[in-house]
Scaffold this motif. Structure first.
Motif, PDB file in Angstrom:
ATOM      1  N   ARG A  28      -2.802 -75.450 -36.022  1.00  0.00           N
ATOM      2  CA  ARG A  28      -2.874 -74.438 -34.965  1.00  0.00           C
ATOM      3  C   ARG A  28      -4.284 -73.873 -34.798  1.00  0.00           C
ATOM      4  N   ALA A  29      -5.029 -73.808 -35.894  1.00  0.00           N
ATOM      5  CA  ALA A  29      -6.380 -73.257 -35.804  1.00  0.00           C
ATOM      6  C   ALA A  29      -7.208 -74.107 -34.840  1.00  0.00           C
ATOM      7  N   HIS A  30      -6.995 -75.435 -34.888  1.00  0.00           N
ATOM      8  CA  HIS A  30      -7.715 -76.323 -33.975  1.00  0.00           C
ATOM      9  C   HIS A  30      -7.353 -75.989 -32.530  1.00  0.00           C
ATOM     10  N   THR A  31      -6.059 -75.869 -32.260  1.00  0.00           N
ATOM     11  CA  THR A  31      -5.617 -75.575 -30.889  1.00  0.00           C
ATOM     12  C   THR A  31      -6.175 -74.237 -30.417  1.00  0.00           C
ATOM     13  N   HIS A  32      -6.167 -73.241 -31.291  1.00  0.00           N
ATOM     14  CA  HIS A  32      -6.690 -71.931 -30.898  1.00  0.00           C
ATOM     15  C   HIS A  32      -8.182 -72.013 -30.577  1.00  0.00           C
ATOM     16  N   VAL A  69      -8.585 -73.578 -27.074  1.00  0.00           N
ATOM     17  CA  VAL A  69      -8.297 -72.621 -25.997  1.00  0.00           C
ATOM     18  C   VAL A  69      -9.459 -71.629 -25.862  1.00  0.00           C
ATOM     19  N   GLY A  70      -9.998 -71.183 -26.975  1.00  0.00           N
ATOM     20  CA  GLY A  70     -11.155 -70.275 -26.937  1.00  0.00           C
ATOM     21  C   GLY A  70     -12.351 -70.954 -26.269  1.00  0.00           C
ATOM     22  N   ASN A  71     -12.580 -72.234 -26.601  1.00  0.00           N
ATOM     23  CA  ASN A  71     -13.679 -72.980 -25.974  1.00  0.00           C
ATOM     24  C   ASN A  71     -13.474 -73.077 -24.467  1.00  0.00           C
ATOM     25  N   ALA A  72     -12.230 -73.333 -24.069  1.00  0.00           N
ATOM     26  CA  ALA A  72     -11.939 -73.479 -22.631  1.00  0.00           C
ATOM     27  C   ALA A  72     -12.223 -72.166 -21.908  1.00  0.00           C
ATOM     28  N   ALA A  73     -11.804 -71.062 -22.504  1.00  0.00           N
ATOM     29  CA  ALA A  73     -12.040 -69.751 -21.873  1.00  0.00           C
ATOM     30  C   ALA A  73     -13.538 -69.502 -21.743  1.00  0.00           C
ATOM     31  N   GLY A  78     -15.286 -71.398 -18.940  1.00  0.00           N
ATOM     32  CA  GLY A  78     -14.940 -71.088 -17.553  1.00  0.00           C
ATOM     33  C   GLY A  78     -13.674 -71.734 -17.026  1.00  0.00           C
ATOM     34  N   TYR A  79     -12.919 -72.374 -17.913  1.00  0.00           N
ATOM     35  CA  TYR A  79     -11.619 -72.909 -17.470  1.00  0.00           C
ATOM     36  C   TYR A  79     -10.710 -71.727 -17.135  1.00  0.00           C
ATOM     37  N   GLU A  80      -9.939 -71.879 -16.051  1.00  0.00           N
ATOM     38  CA  GLU A  80      -9.181 -70.727 -15.555  1.00  0.00           C
ATOM     39  C   GLU A  80      -7.882 -70.503 -16.295  1.00  0.00           C
ATOM     40  N   ARG A  81      -7.277 -71.591 -16.746  1.00  0.00           N
ATOM     41  CA  ARG A  81      -5.946 -71.461 -17.354  1.00  0.00           C
ATOM     42  C   ARG A  81      -5.625 -72.658 -18.235  1.00  0.00           C
ATOM     43  N   ILE A  82      -4.600 -72.460 -19.014  1.00  0.00           N
ATOM     44  CA  ILE A  82      -4.054 -73.517 -19.857  1.00  0.00           C
ATOM     45  C   ILE A  82      -2.777 -74.037 -19.195  1.00  0.00           C
ATOM     46  N   LEU A 130      -3.744 -65.819 -26.319  1.00  0.00           N
ATOM     47  CA  LEU A 130      -5.086 -66.343 -26.618  1.00  0.00           C
ATOM     48  C   LEU A 130      -6.102 -66.072 -25.517  1.00  0.00           C
ATOM     49  N   GLY A 131      -5.691 -65.404 -24.445  1.00  0.00           N
ATOM     50  CA  GLY A 131      -6.690 -64.933 -23.484  1.00  0.00           C
ATOM     51  C   GLY A 131      -6.753 -65.676 -22.173  1.00  0.00           C
ATOM     52  N   LEU A 132      -6.025 -66.793 -22.026  1.00  0.00           N
ATOM     53  CA  LEU A 132      -6.013 -67.474 -20.729  1.00  0.00           C
ATOM     54  C   LEU A 132      -4.592 -67.447 -20.170  1.00  0.00           C
ATOM     55  N   PRO A 133      -4.460 -67.325 -18.836  1.00  0.00           N
ATOM     56  CA  PRO A 133      -3.124 -67.431 -18.255  1.00  0.00           C
ATOM     57  C   PRO A 133      -2.521 -68.813 -18.541  1.00  0.00           C
ATOM     58  N   LEU A 134      -1.208 -68.879 -18.528  1.00  0.00           N
ATOM     59  CA  LEU A 134      -0.533 -70.102 -18.965  1.00  0.00           C
ATOM     60  C   LEU A 134       0.453 -70.622 -17.921  1.00  0.00           C
ATOM     61  N   THR A 135       0.284 -71.897 -17.590  1.00  0.00           N
ATOM     62  CA  THR A 135       1.246 -72.630 -16.754  1.00  0.00           C
ATOM     63  C   THR A 135       1.989 -73.580 -17.675  1.00  0.00           C
ATOM     64  N   VAL A 136       3.293 -73.735 -17.494  1.00  0.00           N
ATOM     65  CA  VAL A 136       3.990 -74.777 -18.257  1.00  0.00           C
ATOM     66  C   VAL A 136       4.274 -75.965 -17.356  1.00  0.00           C
TER      67      VAL A 136
END
Ligand SMILES: Cc1cc2nc3c(=O)[nH]c(=O)nc-3n(C[C@H](O)[C@H](O)[C@H](O)COP(=O)(O)O)c2cc1C
Length: 345
Positions: A132-136, A139-143, A146-150, A212-218
């Motif tokens: 999970r640390a990798h995934t977190h 997501v932090g890198n994406a934010a 400038g990525y808008e969402r996950i 984690l700070g980004l809006p989420l779409t499933v």
């Protein structure tokens, strides 16, 4: 390639690609009944055009989630795009930006999220790692980049058996020099990572990802009850998808599932699967979608002609959508309402 049709780009891609890559792109799960069903199901909705509404100008622009789009056709996530063309994800993202639409980068991309530096709206599709640390961190890198969402993909706890690509081995095609990235920005690749995608995920994990700070779409919802649960646990939008028929063979076509999901929730609903014409885009919007995503069509364009091929696919679908809107009496996207379609009996 301004004069090439989507079918011509497909033919050209299939001629150019080595067999393993061609099958990676085309493959569906099992007997590929959902792959076939996805395309056919859009045609089972007839159109009920409106007359005499004034269609002197027809506008395909709109606002989708966090910003504007020139067309409601988005590029969905697909891994390993450098297997299709040396410029891979970079070319596809540039074409999306030029067309004024969103590019969704895949977790299993061959381009690190930090390396898409051009203009344009970007989302990051997420597979959650057992680590999970990798995934977190991703997501932090994406934010930060400038990525808008996950976009969390729900429908791949395991990779389904895809007989067409299995015969070439299980790892999938990659040309020399290309590798699946970890999105850590340090050149590391998935080959360096011991953990797998986590198949134990439940809805409570979704709630944690929204913190984690980004809006989420499933992505991957096919039922009203799952759509409701996704919203309850923090998703602000839902993609009706069966992974282009690559996961559960026999899963309901998205043109059949869409109306049920759209009626159940009041957040934006998007859809993908089998969309090959502007007429299918129109039907999706009439059935309640805010936008559509495409997979294989733009990948054919990419394989056939790089960024120019992706541009041709986006331009073609948008031009066809505009023509359908004109003939069906819809000057704006907001005019595309449920009364414009009726099921074939
Ligand atoms: C070659 C290929 C790779 C894909 N890789 C991913 C992926 O990594 N993550 C994901 O969520 N969906 C992936 N998809 C599914 C697409 O995002 C999308 O749901 C599907 O392609 C839509 O159907 P269509 O190909 O009929 O347009 C992939 C699809 C294809 C064709």
């Amino acid at each position: 390639m301004p004069d090439a049709s989507i079918a011509e780009l497909r033919d050209r891609a299939e001629r150019l690609l080595p067999p393993a890559t061609r099958d990676f792109l085309a493959a569906g799960a099992g007997r590929e009944t959902t792959v076939t069903g996805n395309e056919a199901a859009w045609d089972r909705w007839w159109l009920r055009p409106r007359m005499m509404v004034g269609v002197g100008t027809v506008d395909t622009t709109g606002t989708l989630l966090d910003g504007p789009v020139s067309t409601p056709v988005l590029l969905g996530p697909a891994g390993r795009q450098r297997a299709l063309h040396p410029d891979g994800e970079t070319a596809a993202a540039a074409a999306a930006a030029a067309a004024g639409t969103v590019y969704c980068l895949a977790t299993s991309a061959t381009t690190d999220l930090h390396d898409l530096t051009g203009p344009g709206r970007r989302w990051l599709q997420l597979y959650v790692s057992e680590d999970r640390a990798h995934t977190h961190r991703v997501v932090g890198n994406a934010a930060a980049a400038g990525y808008e969402r996950i976009v969390l993909t729900l429908d791949r706890p395991i990779e389904a058996t895809r007989p067409r690509s299995r015969r070439h081995g299980t790892l999938g095609p990659l040309p020399p020099g290309a590798a699946v990235t970890t999105h850590l920005g340090d050149g590391s690749t998935r080959a360096h990572v011991a953990s797998r995608w986590d198949r134990t995920l439940t809805w409570t994990d979704l709630a944690r990802l929204t913190e984690l700070g980004l809006p989420l779409t499933v992505k991957g919802v096919l039922r009203a009850d799952d759509a409701l649960r996704a919203v309850e646990y923090g998703a602000d939008s839902v993609i009706v998808s069966n992974h282009g028929g690559r996961q559960l063979d026999g899963a309901v076509p998205t043109a059949v599932a869409l109306a049920e999901v759209a009626a159940a929730i009041d957040v934006p609903v998007l859809v993908d699967g089998g969309i090959r014409t502007g007429g299918a885009v129109f039907r999706a919007l009439a059935l309640g979608a805010a936008a559509v995503l495409i997979g294989r069509p733009y990948l054919w364009g990419l394989a056939a002609a790089g960024a120019a091929g992706v541009t041709t696919v986006l331009d073609t679908l948008t031009a066809e959508l505009r023509e359908t809107m004109t003939l069906a009496g819809c000057p704006t996207l907001a005019d595309i309402t449920a009364d414009l379609v009726t099921p074939a009996s």
